[in-house]
Motif scaffolding. Structure first.
Motif, mmCIF file in Angstrom:
data_model
loop_
_atom_site.group_PDB
_atom_site.id
_atom_site.type_symbol
_atom_site.label_atom_id
_atom_site.label_comp_id
_atom_site.label_asym_id
_atom_site.label_seq_id
_atom_site.Cartn_x
_atom_site.Cartn_y
_atom_site.Cartn_z
ATOM 1 N N GLU A 285 -5.728 10.476 9.477
ATOM 2 C CA GLU A 285 -5.930 9.028 9.508
ATOM 3 C C GLU A 285 -7.386 8.656 9.269
ATOM 4 O OE1 GLU A 285 -2.916 6.910 9.954
ATOM 5 O OE2 GLU A 285 -2.633 8.940 9.191
ATOM 6 N N ARG B 190 -9.401 10.108 7.268
ATOM 7 C CA ARG B 190 -9.757 10.325 5.865
ATOM 8 C C ARG B 190 -8.852 9.600 4.885
ATOM 9 N NH1 ARG B 190 -11.136 16.863 5.788
ATOM 10 N NH2 ARG B 190 -12.694 16.801 7.466
ATOM 11 N N SER B 191 -7.742 9.064 5.355
ATOM 12 C CA SER B 191 -6.784 8.429 4.457
ATOM 13 C C SER B 191 -7.290 7.072 3.984
ATOM 14 C CB SER B 191 -5.433 8.267 5.159
ATOM 15 O OG SER B 191 -4.528 7.556 4.343
ATOM 16 N N ARG B 192 -7.049 6.754 2.718
ATOM 17 C CA ARG B 192 -7.413 5.434 2.188
ATOM 18 C C ARG B 192 -6.439 4.370 2.678
ATOM 19 N NH1 ARG B 192 -8.185 5.525 -4.148
ATOM 20 N NH2 ARG B 192 -8.731 3.367 -3.593
ATOM 21 N N HIS B 193 -5.219 4.761 2.977
ATOM 22 C CA HIS B 193 -4.211 3.832 3.481
ATOM 23 C C HIS B 193 -3.563 4.451 4.722
ATOM 24 C CE1 HIS B 193 -4.618 1.496 -0.216
ATOM 25 N NE2 HIS B 193 -4.501 2.625 -0.893
ATOM 26 N N PRO B 194 -4.288 4.497 5.829
ATOM 27 C CA PRO B 194 -3.756 5.170 7.025
ATOM 28 C C PRO B 194 -2.565 4.446 7.617
ATOM 29 C CG PRO B 194 -5.760 3.988 7.559
ATOM 30 C CD PRO B 194 -5.604 3.906 6.061
ATOM 31 N N ALA C 277 0.840 -1.192 0.000
ATOM 32 C CA ALA C 277 0.000 0.000 0.000
ATOM 33 C C ALA C 277 0.876 1.243 0.000
ATOM 34 C CB ALA C 277 -0.916 -0.009 1.217
ATOM 35 N N PRO D 135 -4.796 2.857 11.417
ATOM 36 C CA PRO D 135 -6.252 2.991 11.318
ATOM 37 C C PRO D 135 -6.856 3.289 12.693
ATOM 38 C CG PRO D 135 -5.478 1.037 10.155
ATOM 39 C CD PRO D 135 -4.315 1.560 10.934
ATOM 40 N N ASP E 7 1.733 6.376 3.957
ATOM 41 C CA ASP E 7 0.979 7.520 4.464
ATOM 42 C C ASP E 7 1.972 8.581 4.946
ATOM 43 O OD1 ASP E 7 -0.847 9.258 5.556
ATOM 44 O OD2 ASP E 7 -1.294 8.024 7.304
#
Length: 291
Positions: free
Chosen positions: A78, A80-84, A26, A87, A29
């Motif tokens: 975190e 809003r991130s697609r790949h935090p 991934a 999480p 971030d």
């Protein structure tokens, strides 16, 4: 000693470990990583400055406000991130959250103990560097023995009660060190407390690490391990800045902490350990995630 050992590890790792199979990684971030680096650094810097300047000065309030802003921004990023990087759902697991919080307080007490015990050995007892190092041998011996007994303890008592036992053993050692007289003696006033801390360190840290990795999967095992190590290091840094700073502020002679200041730092560390034990006992009752 450390740089050569690190170099050996760096050279030996690719030679001894098999290459990983190709995997789809991934994206990193980057904003989360930057914010999570800036926040604790600013927090520690602000705490260090608070020991030298008034709390309302710019050099203190500025870093503390920056730390708060960075932590807040990290949470927003975190979420809003697609790949935090971490999480936010990770923190919904009650046992993991409790274990990481307790690790901060335990690591703060341990870092304080190591630093101030070395100070006592050299500045109060007058031991040389080599003698001070040899004085830690009982601590190291007991630590190694205690490590071998943690797994049987967890099987018999469970992770939660083993962690509490480790925290209380550390608290007993710190309480002993908090009673150091002005003219301390090595085998009567210092070594017994250090031995108890060694038992607590082995039992408490390993049990909390087990709890912090409870219920992980292949997908979040790396995150759980990374968070646990990060809070361990953050706790150590906070312990050195806050508690050792307390020792210096509470009583100084020639710019160094006195026995009275050292006792104050150990008492604060003791309070943190008791709070950690109470939190583990009360909160960590269920392994089910909290919605």
């Amino acid at each position: 000693m450390n740089p050569p050992l690190v170099l050996v590890v760096l050279v030996a790792t690719p030679l001894l470990l098999a290459r990983d199979a190709p995997v789809t990684r991934a994206p990193l971030d980057v904003p989360g990583a930057v914010l999570l680096t800036v926040a604790p650094l600013a927090l520690i810097f602000g705490i260090v400055e608070a020991a030298r300047t008034p709390l309302w000065s710019v050099s203190v309030l500025g870093p503390l406000l920056l730390a708060a802003a960075a932590f807040g921004a990290f949470v927003l990023v975190e979420a809003r991130s697609r790949h935090p990087l971490v999480p936010l759902s990770f923190f919904a697991h009650r046992t993991r959250l409790t274990a990481n919080a307790a690790t901060v307080l335990l690591s703060a007490a341990l870092s304080t103990t190591f630093f101030l015990a070395t100070f006592v050995l050299q500045r109060v007892l007058g031991l040389g560097p080599l003698q001070a190092g040899l004085a830690f041998l009982p601590f190291c011996t007991v630590l190694l023995i205690a490590v071998t007994q943690v797994a049987p303890l967890i099987r018999r008592l469970g992770t939660k009660h083993t962690a509490i036992a480790g925290l209380l053993a550390t608290a007993a050692g710190v309480a002993s060190l908090a009673r150091l007289p002005d003219s301390a003696r090595l085998w009567i006033d210092v070594v017994p407390g250090m031995v108890a801390v060694a038992v607590g360190m082995a039992v408490g840290l390993i049990a909390l690490q087990n709890a912090a990795l409870q219920g992980v999967t292949d997908a979040d095992a790396g995150v759980a391990s990374g968070v646990q190590r990060s809070v361990d290091q953050l706790g150590g840094a906070v312990g050195l800045t806050v508690l050792v700073g307390t020792a210096v502020a509470s009583g100084t002679a020639g710019g160094a902490a006195t026995a009275a200041g050292i006792r104050s730092a150990f008492w604060f560390a003791l309070v943190g350990l008791l709070v950690a034990a109470a939190v583990v006992a009360v909160v960590a009752r269920s392994n089910r995630p909290r919605r």
